[in-house]
Design a protein around this motif. Structure first.
Motif, PDB file in Angstrom:
ATOM      1  N   ALA A   5       0.817  -1.211  -0.031  1.00  0.00           N
ATOM      2  CA  ALA A   5       0.034  -0.021   0.066  1.00  0.00           C
ATOM      3  C   ALA A   5       0.796   1.310  -0.065  1.00  0.00           C
ATOM      4  O   ALA A   5       0.279   2.333  -0.022  1.00  0.00           O
ATOM      5  N   HIS A   6       2.202   1.043  -0.098  1.00  0.00           N
ATOM      6  CA  HIS A   6       2.919   2.420  -0.165  1.00  0.00           C
ATOM      7  C   HIS A   6       3.086   2.823  -1.519  1.00  0.00           C
ATOM      8  O   HIS A   6       3.096   2.011  -2.568  1.00  0.00           O
ATOM      9  N   LEU A   7       3.287   4.242  -1.819  1.00  0.00           N
ATOM     10  CA  LEU A   7       3.737   4.650  -3.007  1.00  0.00           C
ATOM     11  C   LEU A   7       5.112   5.239  -2.688  1.00  0.00           C
ATOM     12  O   LEU A   7       5.294   6.018  -1.865  1.00  0.00           O
ATOM     13  N   ARG A   8       5.939   4.646  -3.816  1.00  0.00           N
ATOM     14  CA  ARG A   8       7.396   4.988  -3.673  1.00  0.00           C
ATOM     15  C   ARG A   8       7.790   5.723  -4.970  1.00  0.00           C
ATOM     16  O   ARG A   8       7.186   5.488  -6.106  1.00  0.00           O
ATOM     17  N   ALA A   9       9.041   6.423  -4.897  1.00  0.00           N
ATOM     18  CA  ALA A   9       9.449   7.265  -5.945  1.00  0.00           C
ATOM     19  C   ALA A   9      10.961   7.217  -5.883  1.00  0.00           C
ATOM     20  O   ALA A   9      11.515   7.312  -4.933  1.00  0.00           O
ATOM     21  N   TRP A  10      11.576   7.351  -7.171  1.00  0.00           N
ATOM     22  CA  TRP A  10      13.033   7.375  -7.304  1.00  0.00           C
ATOM     23  C   TRP A  10      13.272   8.432  -8.470  1.00  0.00           C
ATOM     24  O   TRP A  10      12.617   8.679  -9.196  1.00  0.00           O
ATOM     25  N   GLU A  11      14.472   9.122  -8.029  1.00  0.00           N
ATOM     26  CA  GLU A  11      14.958  10.162  -8.912  1.00  0.00           C
ATOM     27  C   GLU A  11      15.931   9.372  -9.949  1.00  0.00           C
ATOM     28  O   GLU A  11      16.986   8.786  -9.796  1.00  0.00           O
ATOM     29  N   VAL A  12      15.275   9.373 -11.155  1.00  0.00           N
ATOM     30  CA  VAL A  12      16.030   8.466 -12.308  1.00  0.00           C
ATOM     31  C   VAL A  12      17.377   9.050 -12.659  1.00  0.00           C
ATOM     32  O   VAL A  12      18.183   8.430 -12.766  1.00  0.00           O
ATOM     33  N   GLU A  13      17.534  10.469 -12.829  1.00  0.00           N
ATOM     34  CA  GLU A  13      18.785  10.795 -13.406  1.00  0.00           C
ATOM     35  C   GLU A  13      19.860  10.872 -11.978  1.00  0.00           C
ATOM     36  O   GLU A  13      21.049  11.273 -12.463  1.00  0.00           O
ATOM     37  N   ALA A  14      19.538  10.674 -10.884  1.00  0.00           N
ATOM     38  CA  ALA A  14      20.466  10.667  -9.873  1.00  0.00           C
ATOM     39  C   ALA A  14      20.425   9.152  -9.404  1.00  0.00           C
ATOM     40  O   ALA A  14      20.762   8.833  -8.463  1.00  0.00           O
ATOM     41  N   GLY A  15      20.527   8.194 -10.484  1.00  0.00           N
ATOM     42  CA  GLY A  15      20.750   7.005 -10.391  1.00  0.00           C
ATOM     43  C   GLY A  15      19.984   6.335  -9.645  1.00  0.00           C
ATOM     44  O   GLY A  15      20.030   5.212  -8.851  1.00  0.00           O
ATOM     45  N   TYR A  16      18.588   6.719  -9.662  1.00  0.00           N
ATOM     46  CA  TYR A  16      17.429   6.011  -9.008  1.00  0.00           C
ATOM     47  C   TYR A  16      17.672   6.034  -7.476  1.00  0.00           C
ATOM     48  O   TYR A  16      17.381   5.198  -6.691  1.00  0.00           O
ATOM     49  N   GLN A  17      17.863   7.400  -7.037  1.00  0.00           N
ATOM     50  CA  GLN A  17      18.138   7.436  -5.503  1.00  0.00           C
ATOM     51  C   GLN A  17      16.556   7.760  -5.170  1.00  0.00           C
ATOM     52  O   GLN A  17      15.673   8.496  -5.827  1.00  0.00           O
ATOM     53  N   PRO A  18      16.254   6.863  -3.966  1.00  0.00           N
ATOM     54  CA  PRO A  18      14.755   6.879  -3.430  1.00  0.00           C
ATOM     55  C   PRO A  18      14.663   8.166  -3.017  1.00  0.00           C
ATOM     56  O   PRO A  18      15.313   9.008  -2.538  1.00  0.00           O
ATOM     57  N   SER A  19      13.295   8.693  -3.254  1.00  0.00           N
ATOM     58  CA  SER A  19      12.907  10.261  -2.873  1.00  0.00           C
ATOM     59  C   SER A  19      11.673  10.339  -2.093  1.00  0.00           C
ATOM     60  O   SER A  19      11.381  11.290  -1.141  1.00  0.00           O
ATOM     61  N   HIS A  20      10.608   9.361  -2.231  1.00  0.00           N
ATOM     62  CA  HIS A  20       9.413   9.152  -1.546  1.00  0.00           C
ATOM     63  C   HIS A  20       8.998   7.890  -0.994  1.00  0.00           C
ATOM     64  O   HIS A  20       9.426   7.074  -1.882  1.00  0.00           O
ATOM     65  N   ASP A  21       8.682   7.717   0.122  1.00  0.00           N
ATOM     66  CA  ASP A  21       7.889   6.348   0.735  1.00  0.00           C
ATOM     67  C   ASP A  21       6.707   6.776   1.263  1.00  0.00           C
ATOM     68  O   ASP A  21       7.054   7.317   2.797  1.00  0.00           O
ATOM     69  N   ILE A  22       5.518   6.685   0.613  1.00  0.00           N
ATOM     70  CA  ILE A  22       4.421   7.266   1.198  1.00  0.00           C
ATOM     71  C   ILE A  22       3.459   6.003   1.581  1.00  0.00           C
ATOM     72  O   ILE A  22       3.037   5.436   0.836  1.00  0.00           O
ATOM     73  N   VAL A  23       2.747   5.940   2.873  1.00  0.00           N
ATOM     74  CA  VAL A  23       1.661   5.044   2.970  1.00  0.00           C
ATOM     75  C   VAL A  23       0.393   5.617   2.379  1.00  0.00           C
ATOM     76  O   VAL A  23      -0.386   6.591   2.933  1.00  0.00           O
ATOM     77  N   ALA A  24       0.232   5.300   1.283  1.00  0.00           N
ATOM     78  CA  ALA A  24      -0.870   5.798   0.328  1.00  0.00           C
ATOM     79  C   ALA A  24      -2.277   5.356   0.426  1.00  0.00           C
ATOM     80  O   ALA A  24      -3.399   6.031   0.357  1.00  0.00           O
ATOM     81  N   HIS A  25      -2.245   4.013   0.871  1.00  0.00           N
ATOM     82  CA  HIS A  25      -3.838   3.451   0.963  1.00  0.00           C
ATOM     83  C   HIS A  25      -3.761   2.486   2.176  1.00  0.00           C
ATOM     84  O   HIS A  25      -2.591   2.020   2.669  1.00  0.00           O
ATOM     85  N   LEU A  26      -4.997   1.968   2.732  1.00  0.00           N
ATOM     86  CA  LEU A  26      -4.901   0.959   3.649  1.00  0.00           C
ATOM     87  C   LEU A  26      -4.596  -0.540   3.289  1.00  0.00           C
ATOM     88  O   LEU A  26      -3.983  -1.206   4.046  1.00  0.00           O
ATOM     89  N   TYR A  27      -5.017  -0.773   1.940  1.00  0.00           N
ATOM     90  CA  TYR A  27      -4.675  -2.065   1.421  1.00  0.00           C
ATOM     91  C   TYR A  27      -3.815  -1.844  -0.023  1.00  0.00           C
ATOM     92  O   TYR A  27      -3.605  -0.917  -0.198  1.00  0.00           O
ATOM     93  N   ALA A  28      -3.756  -2.927  -0.709  1.00  0.00           N
ATOM     94  CA  ALA A  28      -2.825  -2.943  -1.931  1.00  0.00           C
ATOM     95  C   ALA A  28      -3.264  -1.795  -2.674  1.00  0.00           C
ATOM     96  O   ALA A  28      -4.266  -1.292  -3.155  1.00  0.00           O
ATOM     97  N   LEU A  29      -1.946  -1.040  -3.310  1.00  0.00           N
ATOM     98  CA  LEU A  29      -2.013  -0.003  -4.368  1.00  0.00           C
ATOM     99  C   LEU A  29      -2.083  -0.819  -5.668  1.00  0.00           C
ATOM    100  O   LEU A  29      -0.867  -1.489  -6.173  1.00  0.00           O
TER     101      LEU A  29
END
Length: 303
Positions: free
Chosen positions: A205-229
């Motif tokens: 249920a998390h929403l995750r984001a990576w910065e592509v041009e920074a070698g896929y550096q993680p940028s966000h990890d958000i609890v977005a929903h209660l169950y599967a996204l």
């Protein structure tokens, strides 16, 4: 930007007899296709929900559906056997391709190449004009669930049920890097419209984001929903990000900041009654959602 975003349900499209898993755009801007567990592939007019047309009846559940813009044919992935090629205008089967005895979870086309995600962990690379198999990418023993293509960096991101996202070279198909995805299966991956970010969601249920041009550096990890996204998609203008979930909700996020702007549910908006499986943007302000409740709903963003 206003602090309040209004979303209205415009129409409900009924006709499927089981869960709806797939939504794609049609050649006509006001039309779209849906498919699901009943094996039916339907053509809908967004302005006339009562005029749905049955394009094909597949003898298995359909999780993956795409359209080849060059030929106009629909590529329909069955949950066993392989792909059927459907002429949506003539409502005829124009061929098939035997690939697997298991499910096909995603099909993505880029120019004359198709990438097909299989339940056995293989990603099949197919030449679109000839339908010849060019390559089998076997990087996991668990299901390949979702695919996103980045033509700028010439990369293909594939999410798997082993919690990993693998980045392949778009031209050589070599494995370039492995990202740790959700704490469980990865169900959806997407590059931002400017291809600078990779987003993913899944069973945790998390929403995750990576910065592509920074070698896929993680940028966000958000609890977005209660169950599967289950799925996420950007609006055509890059302003909105929509996520849909097993928790029955649809959420709208600011695409740049990933700030939550709207929660759409059944109680307040007449939304879906069960898991929401797919979201498809039809324009900058209109999107459709598909659900286990057998319906497709059309929504308008105001503000």
């Amino acid at each position: 930007m206003p602090s309040y975003v209004q979303v209205e349900r415009i129409d409900t499209f009924g006709g499927h007899r089981d869960s709806v898993f797939a939504l794609i755009n049609a050649a006509q801007s006001d039309h779209f296709y849906s498919a699901g567990a009943d094996g039916q592939v339907a053509d809908w007019d967004a302005t006339r929900p009562d005029l749905g047309t049955l394009v094909a009846r597949i003898p298995a559940s359909v999780y993956a559906l795409t359209r080849d813009p060059a030929s106009g044919l629909l590529w329909v992935g069955q949950n066993y056997e392989g792909i059927q090629f459907i002429d949506p205008d003539g409502k005829q089967v124009m061929g098939s391709l035997k690939l697997t005895t298991g499910p096909i979870f995603d099909i993505q086309l880029y120019q004359q190449t198709a990438f097909v995600a299989l339940g056995d962990g293989v990603v099949v690379v197919i030449d679109v004009p000839t339908r010849a198999i060019r390559k089998h990418l076997k990087a996991s023993d668990q299901s390949a669930r979702c695919i996103a293509i980045n033509p700028v960096e010439r990369e293909v991101a594939v999410g798997y049920s082993d919690n990993q996202i693998r980045i392949f070279d778009l031209l050589t198909f070599d494995l370039k890097r492995v990202l740790s995805g959700p704490a469980n299966s990865v169900f959806t991956v997407a590059y931002s419209p400017d291809f600078r970010h990779l987003l993913a969601g899944g069973r945790d249920a998390h929403l995750r984001a990576w910065e592509v041009e920074a070698g896929y550096q993680p940028s966000h990890d958000i609890v977005a929903h209660l169950y599967a996204l289950n799925h996420l998609a950007y609006s055509p203008d890059g302003r909105w990000l929509a996520t849909v979930s097993m928790d029955k909700t649809i959420k709208l996020w600011n695409a740049d900041t990933l700030q939550l702007r709207k929660v759409i549910d059944r109680a307040r908006h007449g939304g879906h009654s069960t898991s929401v499986n797919r979201v498809l943007w039809l324009s900058e302000t209109h999107f459709a959602t598909a659900s286990d409740d057998r319906t497709v709903m059309l929504w308008q963003v105001i503000g």
